[in-house]
Scaffold this motif. Structure first.
Motif, PDB file in Angstrom:
ATOM      1  N   ASP A   1       3.837  -0.834  -1.451  1.00  0.00           N
ATOM      2  CA  ASP A   1       4.151  -0.612  -2.868  1.00  0.00           C
ATOM      3  C   ASP A   1       4.766   0.770  -3.080  1.00  0.00           C
ATOM      4  O   ASP A   1       5.740   0.926  -3.824  1.00  0.00           O
ATOM      5  N   GLU A   2       4.193   1.782  -2.419  1.00  0.00           N
ATOM      6  CA  GLU A   2       4.734   3.141  -2.536  1.00  0.00           C
ATOM      7  C   GLU A   2       6.160   3.205  -1.977  1.00  0.00           C
ATOM      8  O   GLU A   2       7.042   3.804  -2.586  1.00  0.00           O
TER       9      GLU A   2
ATOM     10  N   ARG B   1       2.951   9.039   6.311  1.00  0.00           N
ATOM     11  CA  ARG B   1       2.117   8.206   5.442  1.00  0.00           C
ATOM     12  C   ARG B   1       1.167   7.281   6.197  1.00  0.00           C
ATOM     13  O   ARG B   1       0.064   7.007   5.742  1.00  0.00           O
TER      14      ARG B   1
ATOM     15  N   ARG C   1      -0.745  -1.233  -0.145  1.00  0.00           N
ATOM     16  CA  ARG C   1      -0.619  -0.016  -0.955  1.00  0.00           C
ATOM     17  C   ARG C   1       0.580   0.823  -0.475  1.00  0.00           C
ATOM     18  O   ARG C   1       1.388   1.298  -1.271  1.00  0.00           O
ATOM     19  N   ILE C   2       0.699   0.991   0.839  1.00  0.00           N
ATOM     20  CA  ILE C   2       1.817   1.759   1.402  1.00  0.00           C
ATOM     21  C   ILE C   2       3.143   1.064   1.106  1.00  0.00           C
ATOM     22  O   ILE C   2       4.139   1.709   0.764  1.00  0.00           O
TER      23      ILE C   2
ATOM     24  N   ARG D   1       9.784   3.982  -3.779  1.00  0.00           N
ATOM     25  CA  ARG D   1      10.596   5.099  -3.303  1.00  0.00           C
ATOM     26  C   ARG D   1      11.977   4.668  -2.826  1.00  0.00           C
ATOM     27  O   ARG D   1      12.974   5.338  -3.080  1.00  0.00           O
TER      28      ARG D   1
END
Length: 182
Positions: free
Chosen positions: A89-90, A33, A86-87, A94
Protein backbone atom coordinates in the motif's frame (compact mmCIF):
# COMPACT_ATOMS: atom_id res chain seq x y z
CA UNK A 1 19.57 -4.86 4.31
CA UNK A 2 21.82 -5.05 1.29
CA UNK A 3 20.93 -3.20 -1.89
CA UNK A 4 18.39 -4.83 -4.12
CA UNK A 5 18.82 -5.67 -7.75
CA UNK A 6 16.55 -3.61 -9.97
CA UNK A 7 15.41 -4.50 -13.46
CA UNK A 8 13.35 -2.02 -15.42
CA UNK A 9 11.34 -3.03 -18.41
CA UNK A 10 10.06 -0.88 -21.21
CA UNK A 11 11.07 2.71 -21.61
CA UNK A 12 12.28 4.27 -18.35
CA UNK A 13 10.94 7.70 -19.27
CA UNK A 14 9.53 9.69 -22.10
CA UNK A 15 5.94 10.02 -23.22
CA UNK A 16 4.97 6.43 -22.36
CA UNK A 17 5.35 7.10 -18.63
CA UNK A 18 4.41 10.75 -18.45
CA UNK A 19 1.60 10.03 -15.99
CA UNK A 20 3.40 7.38 -13.92
CA UNK A 21 5.54 8.44 -10.94
CA UNK A 22 9.28 7.84 -11.25
CA UNK A 23 10.30 4.54 -9.63
CA UNK A 24 14.06 4.75 -10.19
CA UNK A 25 14.65 4.75 -6.43
CA UNK A 26 12.32 1.80 -5.73
CA UNK A 27 15.14 -0.68 -5.05
CA UNK A 28 16.60 1.65 -2.42
CA UNK A 29 13.19 2.32 -0.91
CA UNK A 30 12.42 -1.40 -0.62
CA UNK A 31 15.94 -2.06 0.75
CA UNK A 32 15.18 0.37 3.55
CA UNK A 33 11.58 -0.67 4.06
CA UNK A 34 11.69 -4.49 4.03
CA UNK A 35 12.49 -6.31 7.28
CA UNK A 36 16.10 -7.53 7.34
CA UNK A 37 15.12 -11.10 8.25
CA UNK A 38 12.75 -11.79 5.36
CA UNK A 39 15.30 -12.79 2.72
CA UNK A 40 18.78 -14.29 2.73
CA UNK A 41 19.98 -11.79 0.12
CA UNK A 42 18.83 -8.71 -1.70
CA UNK A 43 15.50 -9.07 -3.47
CA UNK A 44 15.19 -8.56 -7.20
CA UNK A 45 13.02 -5.56 -7.98
CA UNK A 46 11.45 -5.46 -11.44
CA UNK A 47 9.40 -2.49 -12.55
CA UNK A 48 7.12 -1.84 -15.47
CA UNK A 49 4.38 0.73 -16.06
CA UNK A 50 1.77 -1.15 -14.01
CA UNK A 51 3.60 -3.23 -11.45
CA UNK A 52 6.62 -3.64 -9.19
CA UNK A 53 7.81 -7.21 -8.56
CA UNK A 54 9.63 -7.87 -5.30
CA UNK A 55 11.15 -11.37 -5.35
CA UNK A 56 13.54 -12.35 -2.58
CA UNK A 57 15.64 -15.44 -1.90
CA UNK A 58 14.59 -17.76 0.93
CA UNK A 59 17.28 -19.79 2.59
CA UNK A 60 16.81 -23.52 2.87
CA UNK A 61 19.39 -26.12 3.83
CA UNK A 62 20.88 -28.30 1.08
CA UNK A 63 18.95 -31.50 0.58
CA UNK A 64 15.61 -29.98 1.56
CA UNK A 65 12.78 -31.86 -0.13
CA UNK A 66 10.40 -30.16 -2.56
CA UNK A 67 7.56 -30.77 -0.10
CA UNK A 68 9.44 -29.04 2.71
CA UNK A 69 10.27 -26.14 0.37
CA UNK A 70 6.54 -25.87 -0.43
CA UNK A 71 5.88 -25.64 3.31
CA UNK A 72 8.54 -23.00 3.90
CA UNK A 73 7.20 -20.89 1.05
CA UNK A 74 3.63 -21.23 2.40
CA UNK A 75 4.83 -20.29 5.91
CA UNK A 76 6.65 -17.20 4.58
CA UNK A 77 3.63 -16.18 2.56
CA UNK A 78 1.24 -16.47 5.52
CA UNK A 79 3.45 -14.98 8.24
CA UNK A 80 4.40 -11.94 6.14
CA UNK A 81 0.98 -11.31 4.53
CA UNK A 82 -0.12 -8.37 6.71
CA UNK A 83 3.28 -6.65 6.48
CA UNK A 84 3.52 -7.26 2.73
CA UNK A 85 0.07 -5.75 2.23
CA UNK A 86 1.00 -2.68 4.31
CA UNK A 87 4.30 -2.21 2.43
CA UNK A 88 2.53 -2.71 -0.91
CA UNK A 89 0.00 0.00 0.00
CA UNK A 90 2.83 2.40 0.86
CA UNK A 91 4.69 1.59 -2.37
CA UNK A 92 1.53 1.95 -4.45
CA UNK A 93 0.92 5.40 -2.97
CA UNK A 94 4.55 6.37 -3.62
CA UNK A 95 5.05 4.85 -7.09
CA UNK A 96 1.55 4.55 -8.55
CA UNK A 97 1.98 0.85 -9.29
CA UNK A 98 0.71 -2.40 -7.79
CA UNK A 99 3.25 -4.54 -5.95
CA UNK A 100 3.62 -8.26 -6.64
CA UNK A 101 5.51 -10.53 -4.26
CA UNK A 102 7.45 -13.72 -4.68
CA UNK A 103 10.35 -15.79 -3.45
CA UNK A 104 13.15 -17.81 -4.95
CA UNK A 105 14.61 -21.02 -3.60
CA UNK A 106 17.56 -22.07 -5.72
CA UNK A 107 16.37 -22.09 -9.35
CA UNK A 108 12.72 -22.13 -8.32
CA UNK A 109 10.68 -18.90 -8.29
CA UNK A 110 7.17 -18.67 -6.82
CA UNK A 111 5.11 -15.51 -7.39
CA UNK A 112 2.30 -14.97 -4.90
CA UNK A 113 0.34 -12.25 -6.63
CA UNK A 114 0.74 -10.47 -9.90
CA UNK A 115 -1.36 -8.63 -12.44
CA UNK A 116 -2.50 -9.98 -15.76
CA UNK A 117 -2.69 -6.73 -17.68
CA UNK A 118 -4.72 -6.72 -20.89
CA UNK A 119 -2.76 -5.46 -23.86
CA UNK A 120 -4.42 -3.74 -26.77
CA UNK A 121 -3.11 -5.05 -30.07
CA UNK A 122 -4.21 -5.05 -33.67
CA UNK A 123 -2.98 -8.06 -35.56
CA UNK A 124 -3.30 -8.67 -39.25
CA UNK A 125 -4.25 -12.06 -40.63
CA UNK A 126 -0.68 -13.43 -40.95
CA UNK A 127 -0.01 -12.74 -37.25
CA UNK A 128 -3.39 -14.18 -36.23
CA UNK A 129 -2.59 -17.32 -38.25
CA UNK A 130 0.61 -17.78 -36.23
CA UNK A 131 -1.34 -17.53 -32.99
CA UNK A 132 -4.07 -19.85 -34.31
CA UNK A 133 -1.44 -22.42 -35.30
CA UNK A 134 -0.10 -22.40 -31.74
CA UNK A 135 -3.64 -22.87 -30.41
CA UNK A 136 -4.44 -25.64 -32.91
CA UNK A 137 -1.19 -27.42 -32.03
CA UNK A 138 -2.05 -27.36 -28.34
CA UNK A 139 0.86 -25.08 -27.43
CA UNK A 140 -1.61 -22.49 -26.12
CA UNK A 141 -5.26 -22.51 -25.06
CA UNK A 142 -6.18 -19.23 -26.72
CA UNK A 143 -4.79 -16.47 -28.90
CA UNK A 144 -4.04 -14.54 -25.71
CA UNK A 145 -2.01 -17.45 -24.30
CA UNK A 146 -0.29 -17.88 -27.66
CA UNK A 147 0.69 -14.21 -27.70
CA UNK A 148 2.02 -14.50 -24.13
CA UNK A 149 3.99 -17.61 -25.14
CA UNK A 150 5.57 -15.87 -28.14
CA UNK A 151 6.49 -12.79 -26.11
CA UNK A 152 8.19 -15.01 -23.51
CA UNK A 153 10.02 -16.93 -26.23
CA UNK A 154 11.28 -13.74 -27.86
CA UNK A 155 12.30 -12.41 -24.44
CA UNK A 156 14.31 -15.54 -23.66
CA UNK A 157 16.15 -15.52 -26.95
CA UNK A 158 16.83 -11.82 -27.25
CA UNK A 159 17.54 -10.65 -23.69
CA UNK A 160 20.94 -9.20 -24.61
CA UNK A 161 19.46 -7.24 -27.51
CA UNK A 162 16.55 -6.01 -25.33
CA UNK A 163 19.00 -4.97 -22.57
CA UNK A 164 21.05 -2.96 -25.08
CA UNK A 165 17.87 -1.38 -26.45
CA UNK A 166 16.75 -0.35 -22.93
CA UNK A 167 20.19 1.17 -22.28
CA UNK A 168 20.04 3.11 -25.56
CA UNK A 169 16.53 4.39 -24.73
CA UNK A 170 17.77 5.52 -21.31
CA UNK A 171 20.61 7.45 -22.98
CA UNK A 172 18.09 9.16 -25.28
CA UNK A 173 15.91 10.07 -22.30
CA UNK A 174 18.94 11.40 -20.39
CA UNK A 175 19.95 13.55 -23.37
CA UNK A 176 16.36 14.75 -23.77
CA UNK A 177 16.22 15.80 -20.09
CA UNK A 178 19.51 17.72 -20.45
CA UNK A 179 18.22 19.64 -23.46
CA UNK A 180 16.11 22.77 -23.49
CA UNK A 181 12.80 22.42 -21.65
CA UNK A 182 9.75 23.04 -23.78
Amino acid sequence: MRHSHIHGFGRPGGWQQADVPDASDAAEWFAGRLPDDWFTGPPDIEIDREEIFVVGPLGVPDGTSDTEIDGRIARFRETTRADRMRIADEAEARYGRKVAWGVTVGDRADLFTHLAVPVMTRLRQPERKVLDTLVDAGVARSRSDALKWTVRLVGQHSEQWLRELREAMKKVDDLRSEGPQV
